[in-house]
Scaffold this motif. Sequence first.
Motif, PDB file in Angstrom:
ATOM      1  N   ALA A 186       0.839  -1.205   0.000  1.00 44.99           N
ATOM      2  CA  ALA A 186       0.000   0.000   0.000  1.00 44.99           C
ATOM      3  C   ALA A 186       0.872   1.252   0.000  1.00 44.99           C
ATOM      4  O   ALA A 186       1.748   1.406   0.853  1.00 44.99           O
ATOM      5  N   LEU A 187       0.620   2.119  -0.968  1.00 44.00           N
ATOM      6  CA  LEU A 187       1.282   3.417  -1.048  1.00 44.00           C
ATOM      7  C   LEU A 187       0.277   4.477  -0.634  1.00 44.00           C
ATOM      8  O   LEU A 187      -0.835   4.533  -1.165  1.00 44.00           O
ATOM      9  N   ASP A 188       0.653   5.327   0.322  1.00 43.58           N
ATOM     10  CA  ASP A 188      -0.251   6.345   0.842  1.00 43.58           C
ATOM     11  C   ASP A 188       0.396   7.722   0.694  1.00 43.58           C
ATOM     12  O   ASP A 188       1.366   8.036   1.378  1.00 43.58           O
ATOM     13  N   SER A 189      -0.135   8.515  -0.241  1.00 42.40           N
ATOM     14  CA  SER A 189       0.306   9.903  -0.447  1.00 42.40           C
ATOM     15  C   SER A 189       1.821   9.995  -0.625  1.00 42.40           C
ATOM     16  O   SER A 189       2.482  10.893  -0.095  1.00 42.40           O
ATOM     17  N   VAL A 190       2.371   9.067  -1.403  1.00 38.37           N
ATOM     18  CA  VAL A 190       3.820   8.991  -1.597  1.00 38.37           C
ATOM     19  C   VAL A 190       4.292  10.127  -2.498  1.00 38.37           C
ATOM     20  O   VAL A 190       3.769  10.335  -3.598  1.00 38.37           O
ATOM     21  N   SER A 191       5.287  10.858  -2.029  1.00 41.15           N
ATOM     22  CA  SER A 191       5.831  11.996  -2.779  1.00 41.15           C
ATOM     23  C   SER A 191       7.346  11.993  -2.711  1.00 41.15           C
ATOM     24  O   SER A 191       7.954  11.502  -1.751  1.00 41.15           O
ATOM     25  N   LYS A 192       7.953  12.562  -3.776  1.00 38.25           N
ATOM     26  CA  LYS A 192       9.402  12.722  -3.809  1.00 38.25           C
ATOM     27  C   LYS A 192       9.768  13.984  -4.559  1.00 38.25           C
ATOM     28  O   LYS A 192       9.347  14.184  -5.710  1.00 38.25           O
ATOM     29  N   LYS A 193      10.568  14.833  -3.910  1.00 32.46           N
ATOM     30  CA  LYS A 193      11.079  16.039  -4.548  1.00 32.46           C
ATOM     31  C   LYS A 193      12.594  15.952  -4.647  1.00 32.46           C
ATOM     32  O   LYS A 193      13.262  15.478  -3.730  1.00 32.46           O
ATOM     33  N   PHE A 245       9.205   3.413  -8.472  1.00 33.78           N
ATOM     34  CA  PHE A 245       9.792   2.101  -8.183  1.00 33.78           C
ATOM     35  C   PHE A 245      10.983   2.243  -7.227  1.00 33.78           C
ATOM     36  O   PHE A 245      11.180   1.415  -6.338  1.00 33.78           O
ATOM     37  N   ASN A 246      11.776   3.292  -7.421  1.00 30.64           N
ATOM     38  CA  ASN A 246      12.915   3.505  -6.535  1.00 30.64           C
ATOM     39  C   ASN A 246      12.478   3.832  -5.107  1.00 30.64           C
ATOM     40  O   ASN A 246      13.184   3.509  -4.145  1.00 30.64           O
ATOM     41  N   LEU A 247      11.336   4.453  -4.961  1.00 28.62           N
ATOM     42  CA  LEU A 247      10.790   4.718  -3.632  1.00 28.62           C
ATOM     43  C   LEU A 247      10.276   3.432  -2.992  1.00 28.62           C
ATOM     44  O   LEU A 247      10.525   3.166  -1.808  1.00 28.62           O
ATOM     45  N   ILE A 248       9.575   2.620  -3.774  1.00 26.17           N
ATOM     46  CA  ILE A 248       9.030   1.366  -3.259  1.00 26.17           C
ATOM     47  C   ILE A 248      10.145   0.444  -2.778  1.00 26.17           C
ATOM     48  O   ILE A 248      10.023  -0.220  -1.740  1.00 26.17           O
ATOM     49  N   THR A 249      11.245   0.411  -3.526  1.00 27.35           N
ATOM     50  CA  THR A 249      12.326  -0.543  -3.226  1.00 27.35           C
ATOM     51  C   THR A 249      13.424   0.041  -2.348  1.00 27.35           C
ATOM     52  O   THR A 249      14.428  -0.614  -2.098  1.00 27.35           O
ATOM     53  N   GLY A 250      13.252   1.270  -1.873  1.00 28.54           N
ATOM     54  CA  GLY A 250      14.174   1.835  -0.902  1.00 28.54           C
ATOM     55  C   GLY A 250      15.416   2.495  -1.468  1.00 28.54           C
ATOM     56  O   GLY A 250      16.305   2.900  -0.714  1.00 28.54           O
ATOM     57  N   ARG A 251      15.514   2.621  -2.783  1.00 34.35           N
ATOM     58  CA  ARG A 251      16.686   3.282  -3.361  1.00 34.35           C
ATOM     59  C   ARG A 251      16.641   4.787  -3.096  1.00 34.35           C
ATOM     60  O   ARG A 251      17.691   5.429  -2.971  1.00 34.35           O
ATOM     61  N   TYR A 252      15.438   5.352  -3.039  1.00 38.56           N
ATOM     62  CA  TYR A 252      15.242   6.751  -2.664  1.00 38.56           C
ATOM     63  C   TYR A 252      14.413   6.799  -1.392  1.00 38.56           C
ATOM     64  O   TYR A 252      13.530   5.958  -1.174  1.00 38.56           O
ATOM     65  N   GLY A 253      14.676   7.828  -0.581  1.00 35.51           N
ATOM     66  CA  GLY A 253      13.819   8.084   0.559  1.00 35.51           C
ATOM     67  C   GLY A 253      12.627   8.946   0.158  1.00 35.51           C
ATOM     68  O   GLY A 253      12.706   9.736  -0.786  1.00 35.51           O
ATOM     69  N   THR A 262       9.876  11.932   0.360  1.00 32.93           N
ATOM     70  CA  THR A 262       9.724  13.285   0.879  1.00 32.93           C
ATOM     71  C   THR A 262       8.492  13.365   1.770  1.00 32.93           C
ATOM     72  O   THR A 262       8.466  14.081   2.769  1.00 32.93           O
ATOM     73  N   ASP A 263       7.471  12.587   1.417  1.00 29.49           N
ATOM     74  CA  ASP A 263       6.229  12.576   2.194  1.00 29.49           C
ATOM     75  C   ASP A 263       5.506  11.266   1.922  1.00 29.49           C
ATOM     76  O   ASP A 263       5.775  10.579   0.930  1.00 29.49           O
ATOM     77  N   GLY A 264       4.564  10.930   2.803  1.00 24.83           N
ATOM     78  CA  GLY A 264       3.765   9.723   2.653  1.00 24.83           C
ATOM     79  C   GLY A 264       4.422   8.513   3.291  1.00 24.83           C
ATOM     80  O   GLY A 264       5.440   8.624   3.985  1.00 24.83           O
ATOM     81  N   HIS A 265       3.813   7.350   3.070  1.00 25.77           N
ATOM     82  CA  HIS A 265       4.416   6.119   3.586  1.00 25.77           C
ATOM     83  C   HIS A 265       4.021   4.930   2.727  1.00 25.77           C
ATOM     84  O   HIS A 265       3.076   4.988   1.945  1.00 25.77           O
ATOM     85  N   ILE A 266       4.779   3.843   2.888  1.00 28.12           N
ATOM     86  CA  ILE A 266       4.582   2.616   2.125  1.00 28.12           C
ATOM     87  C   ILE A 266       4.532   1.454   3.111  1.00 28.12           C
ATOM     88  O   ILE A 266       5.393   1.346   3.993  1.00 28.12           O
ATOM     89  N   GLU A 267       3.536   0.583   2.958  1.00 26.82           N
ATOM     90  CA  GLU A 267       3.384  -0.559   3.838  1.00 26.82           C
ATOM     91  C   GLU A 267       3.385  -1.859   3.035  1.00 26.82           C
ATOM     92  O   GLU A 267       2.795  -1.931   1.955  1.00 26.82           O
ATOM     93  N   LEU A 268       4.042  -2.855   3.581  1.00 28.36           N
ATOM     94  CA  LEU A 268       4.019  -4.208   3.041  1.00 28.36           C
ATOM     95  C   LEU A 268       3.407  -5.105   4.118  1.00 28.36           C
ATOM     96  O   LEU A 268       3.931  -5.187   5.221  1.00 28.36           O
ATOM     97  N   ARG A 269       2.295  -5.736   3.785  1.00 28.87           N
ATOM     98  CA  ARG A 269       1.531  -6.539   4.752  1.00 28.87           C
ATOM     99  C   ARG A 269       1.195  -5.738   6.003  1.00 28.87           C
ATOM    100  O   ARG A 269       1.231  -6.258   7.120  1.00 28.87           O
ATOM    101  N   GLY A 270       0.885  -4.471   5.833  1.00 30.71           N
ATOM    102  CA  GLY A 270       0.481  -3.629   6.947  1.00 30.71           C
ATOM    103  C   GLY A 270       1.611  -3.062   7.773  1.00 30.71           C
ATOM    104  O   GLY A 270       1.369  -2.311   8.728  1.00 30.71           O
TER     105      GLY A 270
END
Length: 252
Positions: free
Chosen positions: A7-14, A48-56, A58-66
Amino acid sequence: MATPLLALDSVSKKFGEIQAVDGVTLDIREDEVTAVIGPNGAGKTTLFNLITGRYGLTDGHIELRGERIDGLEPQQIVRQGLARSFQITNFFPDLTALENVRLASQAQRTGLTPGALLRHHNDDPEPRDAAREVLKRLDLLDIAREPASSLAHGQQRHLEIGIALACDPDVLVMDEPTAGMSPDETVETRELVESLAEDITIVIVEHDMDVVMRVADRLAVMENGSLLTAGPPETVREDERVQQAYLGGETA
């Protein structure tokens, strides 16, 4: 509705003043193939880089299995059950196909410490056996002892997928798996994705719309860093905004 696997919630990157990804909220359902599409510069690879941790983020959050995975290192995310195959080949060219996959399996089990790297493969046959099973699934067992650098392009791309599979993921993130392939190799890769989707949740960026429409259960369309829409392919392809942004125009 059941909790999404990813689940991606309000994921942002600047990046400085550039808003590369802007408030993307997206649920990835278990046992489905979700294809992320959009024009060049839409923010797909950054996402994809945000999902896999290559980039941090800027805002929002990502959950795997909650459980939140944003803020974890890429290898930590892999160990949580999310692995990625890259747009370009990503392996040790001088090692054999089997050794490349074995090292990935070993890293998932024990971490790639210097001691683990120096340990002879006969000291711990489980990663080697797991690697052989992966290569068998990818129809690469006959080239298991060939150096990765000597393989044909399509075989190298499949090997790269195999390295991700060796991490035993619940979610496989695939970045342009058919890039640079011949028509025959593209068909083989599409069939491979369909086979993998039988027991692995897949998130894929792919420019070949024939592949996308054949393999995807859901489409997520990005434009200018934002999520334009998401839904079943037959619904998304009829959306006028999607046709203007992507399907009816220049491919990404």
